[in-house]
Write a protein that holds these residues in place. Structure first.
Motif, PDB file in Angstrom:
ATOM      1  N   HIS A 107       0.833  -1.198   0.000  1.00 43.45           N
ATOM      2  CA  HIS A 107       0.000   0.000   0.000  1.00 43.45           C
ATOM      3  C   HIS A 107       0.876   1.259   0.000  1.00 43.45           C
ATOM      4  CE1 HIS A 107      -3.876   1.873   0.510  1.00 43.45           C
ATOM      5  NE2 HIS A 107      -3.274   2.744   1.303  1.00 43.45           N
ATOM      6  N   ARG A 108       1.933   1.241   0.821  1.00 42.09           N
ATOM      7  CA  ARG A 108       2.823   2.402   0.880  1.00 42.09           C
ATOM      8  C   ARG A 108       3.495   2.641  -0.464  1.00 42.09           C
ATOM      9  NH1 ARG A 108       3.537   1.184   6.313  1.00 42.09           N
ATOM     10  NH2 ARG A 108       5.114  -0.402   5.967  1.00 42.09           N
ATOM     11  N   THR A 118       1.103   4.195  -2.831  1.00 39.61           N
ATOM     12  CA  THR A 118       0.900   5.608  -2.483  1.00 39.61           C
ATOM     13  C   THR A 118       2.064   6.454  -2.996  1.00 39.61           C
ATOM     14  OG1 THR A 118      -0.240   4.890  -0.495  1.00 39.61           O
ATOM     15  CG2 THR A 118       0.452   7.195  -0.568  1.00 39.61           C
ATOM     16  N   GLU A 119       3.288   5.983  -2.762  1.00 32.86           N
ATOM     17  CA  GLU A 119       4.463   6.767  -3.179  1.00 32.86           C
ATOM     18  C   GLU A 119       4.541   6.860  -4.699  1.00 32.86           C
ATOM     19  OE1 GLU A 119       6.197   8.565  -1.271  1.00 32.86           O
ATOM     20  OE2 GLU A 119       5.290   7.833   0.573  1.00 32.86           O
ATOM     21  N   LYS A 170       2.315   9.450  -6.351  1.00 29.81           N
ATOM     22  CA  LYS A 170       2.672  10.865  -6.271  1.00 29.81           C
ATOM     23  C   LYS A 170       3.435  11.334  -7.508  1.00 29.81           C
ATOM     24  CE  LYS A 170       3.082  10.901  -1.218  1.00 29.81           C
ATOM     25  NZ  LYS A 170       4.069  10.933  -0.114  1.00 29.81           N
TER      26      LYS A 170
END
Lengths: 201, 201
Positions: free
Chosen positions: A7-8, A11-12, A15
């Motif tokens: 998930h992280r 997310t990154e 961006k």
């Protein structure tokens, strides 16, 4: 739905410019499937670029030392300075192979609405370069974008240079039809500029 | 044209799926301009995902422990196994909220041309799960892709399961018109499958 590390990563990745939720997922799955070596190389290249790349002390282009490769190259003509908004704009100009001078990266364009004043850009540094007797500048090519803010920035710099360094020629990139561009599809502003800038053959 | 660290970053980014030379450059320039914190977070998330994410010992889905979150979830029905090709295929099925069972990730599809045999996939592990008396399986849903290799894999597994575990119901995802799909634009194979699979209303 995903484990926290996945998930992280999504997310990154999300961006990054032009990377939406779907693309971020696809990239993350690719990285999950990739060899540990490839993933480590990617992570390391991101770290390295942030660690080793700074701004050139002369022109504010990206540099892996105190000066960028163009400012460090003695064969480049220090008498002509091409002024661009962003460091990323240097590469397209370099690709044309038309320009043998040096650059000056402003770090943006003047935009009173967004609160971007001359002090927020490397404009004073440009004036200093131009008036430096040790670096005799003959011409400043204003290659800011052909947008409202880019034009305003070019006009502002041209006005000031005309006053401060009257011997320096100040030029602006030509506006007109893109090569291969169809008259039928050109917007009227571009077409108007193409007319105003027409040349005798 | 670029300093070596920038060049390396562009090369590494260009290995990602759907990322061409231009996009890799754009992403690299974004990372160069990003805050050191954001760039470090991206690099760290890549490292972390490779360090902490492995494969579930039961179903071979991505897992941040010995078992994935679905196999570890007691509320999920262990009596129904959905067989997919890749771990990335679990998420689209989960998103439908139609499926309350567990998964089995094959790690690909049978493809003799590419040298992918049953031994290269987690097929033996599937048979073992299905015939395990401790985990009573009632149904195996074959959700491999609707491609030649996906169909071949489904048929191969269906044949073997029918022989080895005759009590287990083997099903296949329906083929047909995508929802919102226009008959006019459907290819004849999809339309043919939609006809063959028509249901009484």
């Amino acid at each position: 739905m995903y484990a926290p590390p996945i998930h992280r990563l999504i997310t990154e990745l999300g961006k990054l410019p032009g990377v939406g939720a779907r693309t971020a997922q696809r990239l993350a799955l690719h990285i999950l499937r990739a060899s540990p070596q490839d993933a480590a190389a990617l992570a390391e290249s991101i770290r390295e670029v942030k660690e080793r790349i700074g701004l050139c002390e002369v022109c504010f282009n990206f540099a892996d030392g105190p000066r960028c490769r163009i400012c460090a190259d003695e064969r480049r003509d220090a008498g002509v300075i091409c002024v661009v908004e962003e460091a990323g704009d240097v590469i397209p100009v370099e690709r044309t192979h038309e320009f043998q001078g040096r650059y000056h990266v402003l770090g943006g364009a003047l935009s009173p609405i967004d609160g971007v004043d001359p002090d927020d850009l490397k404009i004073a540094e440009l004036y200093r370069r131009v008036s430096d007797p040790g670096e005799p500048v003959r011409e400043v090519v204003l290659a800011t974008n052909s947008t409202t803010t880019g034009e305003a920035t070019a006009l502002h710099i041209a006005d000031t240079l005309r006053e401060r360094s009257p011997d320096v020629v100040v030029t602006r990139l030509a506006s007109g039809l893109p090569v291969g561009g169809d008259l039928e599809y050109a917007d009227e502003v571009t077409l108007g500029k193409a007319f105003a800038g027409r040349r005798r053959l």
